[in-house]
Enzyme design. Structure first.
Site, mmCIF file in Angstrom:
data_model
loop_
_atom_site.group_PDB
_atom_site.id
_atom_site.type_symbol
_atom_site.label_atom_id
_atom_site.label_comp_id
_atom_site.label_asym_id
_atom_site.label_seq_id
_atom_site.Cartn_x
_atom_site.Cartn_y
_atom_site.Cartn_z
ATOM 1 N N ASP A 9 0.877 -1.159 0.000
ATOM 2 C CA ASP A 9 0.000 0.000 0.000
ATOM 3 C C ASP A 9 0.929 1.227 0.000
ATOM 4 O O ASP A 9 2.112 1.111 0.357
ATOM 5 C CB ASP A 9 -0.880 -0.030 1.259
ATOM 6 N N ASP A 11 -0.115 5.120 0.839
ATOM 7 C CA ASP A 11 -0.355 6.111 1.896
ATOM 8 C C ASP A 11 -0.285 5.459 3.273
ATOM 9 O O ASP A 11 -1.086 4.578 3.588
ATOM 10 C CB ASP A 11 -1.748 6.744 1.724
ATOM 11 N N GLY A 47 -7.529 3.345 3.071
ATOM 12 C CA GLY A 47 -7.682 2.278 2.078
ATOM 13 C C GLY A 47 -8.896 2.402 1.182
ATOM 14 O O GLY A 47 -8.963 1.740 0.155
ATOM 15 N N ARG A 50 -11.766 7.793 -2.744
ATOM 16 C CA ARG A 50 -12.009 9.208 -2.420
ATOM 17 C C ARG A 50 -13.497 9.449 -2.115
ATOM 18 O O ARG A 50 -13.838 10.095 -1.120
ATOM 19 C CB ARG A 50 -11.561 10.079 -3.594
ATOM 20 N N SER A 117 -5.307 5.026 -4.273
ATOM 21 C CA SER A 117 -5.183 6.446 -4.620
ATOM 22 C C SER A 117 -4.936 6.687 -6.102
ATOM 23 O O SER A 117 -4.096 6.039 -6.728
ATOM 24 C CB SER A 117 -4.037 7.071 -3.824
ATOM 25 N N ASN A 119 -3.693 9.448 -6.935
ATOM 26 C CA ASN A 119 -2.494 10.294 -6.892
ATOM 27 C C ASN A 119 -1.206 9.488 -6.715
ATOM 28 O O ASN A 119 -0.133 10.075 -6.558
ATOM 29 C CB ASN A 119 -2.610 11.290 -5.734
ATOM 30 N N ASP A 171 -1.543 -0.550 6.041
ATOM 31 C CA ASP A 171 -1.802 0.168 7.299
ATOM 32 C C ASP A 171 -3.311 0.312 7.538
ATOM 33 O O ASP A 171 -3.715 0.923 8.524
ATOM 34 C CB ASP A 171 -1.157 1.559 7.288
#
Ligand code: BG6
Ligand code: MG
Length: 213
Positions: A9, A11, A47, A50, A117, A119, A171
């Site tokens: 992952d 972020d 996780g 958006r 994400s 991004n 996470d």
């Protein structure tokens, strides 16, 4: 060698952008008059996509929003978030993450990204590690967000390994659920260590080097 790859992952695992997500959602909440948006609320956003993350914020308000208004709110949050990302550079990648990834690659382990994400490429580029990964699966190539395993299954496909040959490092509680649903061996770090079903729990990124391969 039983394990050929690790899917990460992004972020909150590779870098601290989970904190920027929190700050940007908190700013949006404040703008909407929601003053009690907490880190516990933010944990539910880990996780997930958006738009689903937006619903976590809106659940704290009585006001109803149309789909178009929701898209506008999500875009606003993303503009705040992307502004924060503009300050990032290679020095924001910790030495521990950098040296662990390098050592895994030296050992012949494939590494990939499995992030919800959109991004992700921007962040990896700013950190100077876009080309370090053998495969990148992110919010741009999935239709279902974690806890659905799609993002990890695609990552495994991109690097030509089977889920049973792969660790997934997460996470997010939803991320561990996704890893388990996809048949991967899960490694929890940070908030995800609260998940009772994770195969392994680590407190520091470099502990990945102690996993059995
Ligand atoms: C995940 C984060 O990595 O990406 C979520 O844990 C976030 O909190 C999701 O909502 C989507 O991110 P983005 O950058 O596409 O808005
Ligand atoms: Mg995360």
């Amino acid at each position: 060698m039983k394990y050929k790859a690790i899917i990460f992952d992004l972020d909150g695992v590779i870098c601290f952008t989970d904190e920027y997500h929190f700050l940007a959602w908190q700013a949006l909440a404040k703008k909407l008059g929601i003053t009690n948006f907490t880190r516990e609320d933010n944990a539910k956003q880990r996780g997930v996509s958006r738009m689903e993350s937006l619903e976590v914020v809106l659940a704290k308000s009585d006001k109803k929003y149309t789909y178009e208004e929701k898209v506008e709110l999500a875009n606003y949050k993303n503009s705040l978030y992307v502004k924060m990302l503009q300050n990032m550079n290679e020095s924001d990648l910790s030495n521990e993450v950098k040296s662990t990834l390098t050592e895994l690659k030296n050992r012949g382990i494939k590494i990939a990204i499995g992030s919800s994400s959109k991004n992700a490429p921007l962040i990896l580029n700013r950190l100077g590690i876009l080309n370090l990964f053998d495969g990148i699966s992110d919010g741009n190539n999935i239709t279902k967000s974690k806890p659905n395993p799609e993002v990890f299954l695609k990552a495994a496909q991109f690097i030509s390994v089977e889920p049973k040959e792969c660790y997934v490092v997460e996470d997010a509680i939803a991320g561990i659920d996704a890893a388990l649903a996809g048949g991967f061996t899960s490694v929890a770090i940070g908030d995800a260590t609260k998940h009772s079903g994770a195969h392994y729990k680590i407190s520091s990124f470099s502990e990945l080097l102690n996993l059995p391969f």
